[in-house]
Design a protein around this motif. Structure first.
Motif, PDB file in Angstrom:
ATOM      1  N   GLU A  62       0.815  -1.218   0.000  1.00 35.09           N
ATOM      2  CA  GLU A  62       0.000   0.000   0.000  1.00 35.09           C
ATOM      3  C   GLU A  62       0.846   1.263   0.000  1.00 35.09           C
ATOM      4  OE1 GLU A  62      -0.634  -2.652   1.880  1.00 35.09           O
ATOM      5  OE2 GLU A  62      -2.655  -3.237   1.289  1.00 35.09           O
ATOM      6  N   GLN A  63       2.096   1.171   0.456  1.00 33.89           N
ATOM      7  CA  GLN A  63       2.999   2.314   0.418  1.00 33.89           C
ATOM      8  C   GLN A  63       3.884   2.274  -0.841  1.00 33.89           C
ATOM      9  OE1 GLN A  63       2.704   0.433   3.405  1.00 33.89           O
ATOM     10  NE2 GLN A  63       1.256   1.926   4.185  1.00 33.89           N
ATOM     11  N   PRO A  66       1.740   2.828  -4.717  1.00 34.82           N
ATOM     12  CA  PRO A  66       1.327   4.204  -5.036  1.00 34.82           C
ATOM     13  C   PRO A  66       2.497   5.186  -5.134  1.00 34.82           C
ATOM     14  CG  PRO A  66      -0.065   3.307  -3.307  1.00 34.82           C
ATOM     15  CD  PRO A  66       1.065   2.342  -3.506  1.00 34.82           C
ATOM     16  N   ARG A  94      -3.231  -8.286  -4.623  1.00 35.54           N
ATOM     17  CA  ARG A  94      -3.264  -7.029  -3.856  1.00 35.54           C
ATOM     18  C   ARG A  94      -2.579  -5.908  -4.628  1.00 35.54           C
ATOM     19  NH1 ARG A  94      -5.899  -3.662  -1.986  1.00 35.54           N
ATOM     20  NH2 ARG A  94      -5.005  -2.250  -0.482  1.00 35.54           N
ATOM     21  N   ASP A  97      -4.783  -4.830  -7.473  1.00 38.77           N
ATOM     22  CA  ASP A  97      -5.892  -3.993  -7.014  1.00 38.77           C
ATOM     23  C   ASP A  97      -5.431  -2.566  -6.725  1.00 38.77           C
ATOM     24  OD1 ASP A  97      -7.495  -6.226  -7.249  1.00 38.77           O
ATOM     25  OD2 ASP A  97      -7.556  -6.623  -5.084  1.00 38.77           O
ATOM     26  N   ILE A  98      -4.276  -2.442  -6.084  1.00 38.25           N
ATOM     27  CA  ILE A  98      -3.738  -1.108  -5.791  1.00 38.25           C
ATOM     28  C   ILE A  98      -3.404  -0.385  -7.093  1.00 38.25           C
ATOM     29  CG2 ILE A  98      -1.823   0.158  -4.745  1.00 38.25           C
ATOM     30  CD1 ILE A  98      -1.689  -2.204  -2.686  1.00 38.25           C
ATOM     31  N   SER A 101      -6.421   0.772  -8.902  1.00 42.33           N
ATOM     32  CA  SER A 101      -7.088   1.904  -8.257  1.00 42.33           C
ATOM     33  C   SER A 101      -6.407   3.217  -8.646  1.00 42.33           C
ATOM     34  CB  SER A 101      -7.096   1.745  -6.736  1.00 42.33           C
ATOM     35  OG  SER A 101      -5.821   2.000  -6.183  1.00 42.33           O
TER      36      SER A 101
END
Length: 131
Positions: A62-63, A66, A94, A97-98, A101
């Motif tokens: 998640e870091q 992005p 995962r 998906d990130i 997005s």
């Protein structure tokens, strides 16, 4: 002979992400590698997967994604990683998906004992006039 630009982001799962973004921005890279795998991470990932079958991969996608994806896409670099540890397919899903997005046309592949096609387009090459 073709030259390939490869940048390495980290030496272990907890390393800083900023150097990866700088490499992607200034390095004319073909691949940005997220080095997130060490022996101690295997044990931690196995424990996490035993507790939850959807876990068992690097804790920072998640870091990482992005922070690096926009610059990599702009420069035509691929992100290559082994964030999967004990659960590569869950990690790939995962990351997909990130990425999606952030950019709906993002795509990629995961390799494990069973390849997972994430249907991601090939990025433009550095220096071909499209990046």
């Amino acid at each position: 002979m073709r030259t390939i630009g490869i940048g390495a982001e980290a030496g272990y799962a907890g390393d800083r992400i900023e150097p990866a973004v700088a490499l992607a921005r200034h390095g004319c890279l073909d691949d940005l590698r997220f080095e997130c795998f060490a022996e101690r991470m295997i044990a931690l990932a196995r424990q996490a997967r035993l507790a939850d079958p959807h876990e068992g991969y690097d804790i920072l996608p998640e870091q990482r994604v992005p922070a690096a994806l926009p610059t990599c896409r702009a420069g035509g670099a691929r992100i290559v990683t082994h964030m999967g540890a004990a659960n590569p397919l869950a990690a790939a899903q995962r990351v997909r998906d990130i990425a999606r997005s952030l950019a709906r046309d993002a795509h990629g592949k995961a390799l494990s004992s069973a390849p997972l096609d994430l249907d991601l387009p090939t990025p433009p090459r550095c220096g071909d006039g499209t990046a």
